[in-house]
Write a protein that holds these residues in place. Structure first.
Motif, short mmCIF file in Angstrom:
data_model
loop_
_atom_site.label_atom_id
_atom_site.label_comp_id
_atom_site.label_asym_id
_atom_site.label_seq_id
_atom_site.Cartn_x
_atom_site.Cartn_y
_atom_site.Cartn_z
N PHE A 1 36.90 39.86 11.47
CA PHE A 1 36.72 39.02 10.29
C PHE A 1 38.05 38.80 9.57
CE2 PHE A 1 32.34 40.72 10.73
CZ PHE A 1 31.65 39.52 10.72
N ASP A 2 38.12 37.70 8.85
CA ASP A 2 39.30 37.40 8.05
C ASP A 2 39.20 38.17 6.74
OD1 ASP A 2 41.42 36.41 6.65
OD2 ASP A 2 40.73 34.32 6.61
N ASP A 3 39.86 39.34 6.68
CA ASP A 3 39.73 40.20 5.50
C ASP A 3 40.58 39.72 4.32
OD1 ASP A 3 42.21 40.86 6.48
OD2 ASP A 3 41.67 42.91 7.05
N ASP A 4 41.27 38.60 4.50
CA ASP A 4 41.97 37.97 3.38
C ASP A 4 41.15 36.84 2.74
OD1 ASP A 4 44.30 39.51 3.39
OD2 ASP A 4 45.16 38.32 5.01
N ALA B 1 32.28 57.39 15.52
CA ALA B 1 31.02 56.68 15.71
C ALA B 1 30.11 56.75 14.49
CB ALA B 1 30.31 57.20 16.95
N PHE B 2 30.59 56.26 13.37
CA PHE B 2 29.76 56.11 12.18
C PHE B 2 30.30 54.95 11.37
CE2 PHE B 2 33.24 58.78 10.82
CZ PHE B 2 33.48 58.42 9.49
N GLY B 3 29.55 54.53 10.38
CA GLY B 3 29.91 53.34 9.64
C GLY B 3 28.98 52.20 10.02
N PHE B 4 29.45 50.99 9.93
CA PHE B 4 28.57 49.83 10.11
C PHE B 4 29.06 48.92 11.22
CE2 PHE B 4 27.79 51.36 5.90
CZ PHE B 4 26.41 51.24 5.76
N ASN B 5 28.12 48.51 12.07
CA ASN B 5 28.40 47.50 13.08
C ASN B 5 28.18 46.14 12.43
OD1 ASN B 5 29.01 49.24 15.27
ND2 ASN B 5 26.84 49.71 15.48
N LEU B 6 29.22 45.33 12.40
CA LEU B 6 29.19 44.06 11.70
C LEU B 6 28.97 42.92 12.69
CD1 LEU B 6 32.19 44.57 9.23
CD2 LEU B 6 29.80 45.30 8.99
N TYR B 7 27.97 42.10 12.41
CA TYR B 7 27.58 41.01 13.30
C TYR B 7 27.78 39.65 12.63
CZ TYR B 7 25.31 44.44 16.36
OH TYR B 7 25.05 45.48 17.20
N ARG B 8 28.01 38.67 13.47
CA ARG B 8 28.02 37.27 13.03
C ARG B 8 27.36 36.44 14.11
NH1 ARG B 8 30.73 32.31 12.96
NH2 ARG B 8 31.19 31.46 10.89
N GLU B 9 26.37 35.65 13.73
CA GLU B 9 25.62 34.84 14.69
C GLU B 9 25.02 35.72 15.80
OE1 GLU B 9 25.03 31.57 14.60
OE2 GLU B 9 26.21 31.18 12.81
N GLY B 10 24.62 36.94 15.44
CA GLY B 10 24.01 37.83 16.42
C GLY B 10 24.96 38.48 17.38
N GLU C 1 23.68 48.35 10.44
CA GLU C 1 24.05 47.05 11.00
C GLU C 1 24.02 46.01 9.90
OE1 GLU C 1 22.27 47.68 15.52
OE2 GLU C 1 21.12 46.51 14.05
N ILE C 2 25.06 45.21 9.81
CA ILE C 2 25.16 44.22 8.74
C ILE C 2 25.54 42.86 9.33
CG2 ILE C 2 26.49 43.53 6.69
CD1 ILE C 2 26.71 46.47 5.99
N ASN C 3 24.84 41.82 8.89
CA ASN C 3 25.09 40.46 9.34
C ASN C 3 25.89 39.71 8.29
OD1 ASN C 3 23.29 40.66 11.73
ND2 ASN C 3 21.70 40.84 10.17
N LEU C 4 27.05 39.20 8.70
CA LEU C 4 27.93 38.44 7.81
C LEU C 4 28.19 37.07 8.43
CD1 LEU C 4 30.49 41.28 6.94
CD2 LEU C 4 28.65 40.43 5.47
N GLU D 1 32.83 43.59 14.65
CA GLU D 1 33.55 44.83 14.43
C GLU D 1 32.55 45.98 14.50
OE1 GLU D 1 35.99 44.94 10.94
OE2 GLU D 1 36.63 42.85 11.16
N GLN D 2 32.91 47.04 15.23
CA GLN D 2 32.02 48.19 15.31
C GLN D 2 32.56 49.36 14.49
OE1 GLN D 2 31.47 49.81 19.23
NE2 GLN D 2 33.61 49.54 19.83
N TRP D 3 31.64 50.08 13.89
CA TRP D 3 31.91 51.27 13.09
C TRP D 3 32.89 50.98 11.96
CZ3 TRP D 3 27.81 53.13 14.55
CH2 TRP D 3 27.48 53.42 15.86
N ASN D 4 32.65 49.87 11.26
CA ASN D 4 33.49 49.51 10.12
C ASN D 4 33.19 50.43 8.94
OD1 ASN D 4 33.90 47.90 7.45
ND2 ASN D 4 35.16 46.84 8.95
#
Length: 291
Positions: free
Chosen positions: A271-274, A224-233, A256-259, A237-240
């Motif tokens: 997310f498409d990591d490629d 439970a650490f790292g970044f929760n990644l959001y798109r359109e709110g 928290e990061i919005n992409l 991905e959680q704890w990236n």
């Protein structure tokens, strides 16, 4: 539900979970007969019917049909638009379908039907919305706490702005973080090309990263650490942990990061990591968060 709110009304999603049934009911716009008929056809995209071209949350996740089939073997969709005179329904029974495999005389079509006054119609008093009931569950012992925790994090921004999700009558509360005082920093990164021009995706989305980063009040020996990644709110991905090297001291990194400009992967589960957008974002965030 969040993609199809009615006008500017706050969205309310009610979820009821028992050992025999999962029910999800919203006060969104509902579906017309044409939209419902197309929404329940396998491999058919609703966007092609509604002509909606804007980005939305539904670009991630399994989709209604696949999600229902994963949860249970029998599911029913009730829906009603604001100008409709009746509530429409459609039911699928995967057990019946499977038992008729190879039966050339079996009618594979599923018909829409209208609810009458003797039916339990939870939408008529609301005026509009959709209700999905999933039965013959594959998992008869779902964890209510785990479901609530994930949904509260997944739609944190919506819950903070006035929308609501209830599970078995209990309103979900957005999760709080216990941060080290004065450690939070806001993130606003505009990704630019070699000429200093703002990068834009093929569909016209500006490549801008927003959010925040901070230090948790303690180190973690769990995940439970790292970044929760959001798109359109919506949480994608959680704890990236893609933006820093993981060890005991960096286990305090949190945020928290919005992409919004990064597309989904083929499975629509992350997310498409490629993609070049993801790779550029990882490089920019790794440099930014290094201090």
């Amino acid at each position: 539900s969040f993609d199809w709110r009615f006008d500017s009304e706050p969205l309310c999603v009610e979820i009821e979970v028992t050992a025999d049934e999962i029910l999800i009911r919203d006060n969104g716009v509902g579906m017309s007969e044409e939209v419902l008929a197309n929404a329940v056809v396998l491999s058919r995209k609703t966007d092609a019917v509604t002509k909606r071209k804007t980005s939305r949350k539904g670009m991630f996740g399994l989709g209604m049909k696949t999600a229902c089939a994963n949860l249970g073997k029998n599911w029913t969709v009730f829906t009603r638009t604001n100008d409709a005179v009746e509530t429409l329904g459609v039911t699928f029974d995967l057990v019946t379908w499977r038992s008729n495999s190879g039966n050339s005389n079996f009618k594979w079509e599923t018909e829409l039907y209208s609810l009458d006054q003797t039916d339990l119609d939870n939408l008529s008093s609301r005026g509009h919305g959709t209700e999905i009931r999933v039965q013959k569950l594959r998992d008869r012992n779902p964890s209510i706490g785990a479901i609530g925790a994930l949904l509260a994090r997944a739609y944190k921004g919506h819950l903070e702005s006035g929308d609501s999700i209830l599970i078995n009558g209990e309103k979900l509360i957005p999760p709080a973080y216990n941060l080290l005082p004065d450690s939070r920093v806001d993130i606003h990164l505009e990704l630019k090309d070699s000429d200093g021009e703002l990068l834009v995706t093929k569909d016209g989305r500006p490549c801008v990263i927003t959010g925040w980063a901070a230090l948790d009040h303690k180190t973690h020996n769990d995940d439970a650490f790292g970044f929760n990644l959001y798109r359109e709110g919506q949480l994608v991905e959680q704890w990236n942990k893609s933006f820093f090297r993981v060890h005991l001291m960096t286990s305090r990194m949190i945020g928290e990061i919005n992409l919004d400009f990064v597309s989904s992967n083929f499975q629509k589960k992350g997310f498409d990591d490629d993609s070049p957008e993801w790779k550029i974002a990882v490089k920019a965030l790794t440099e930014y968060l290094r201090p």
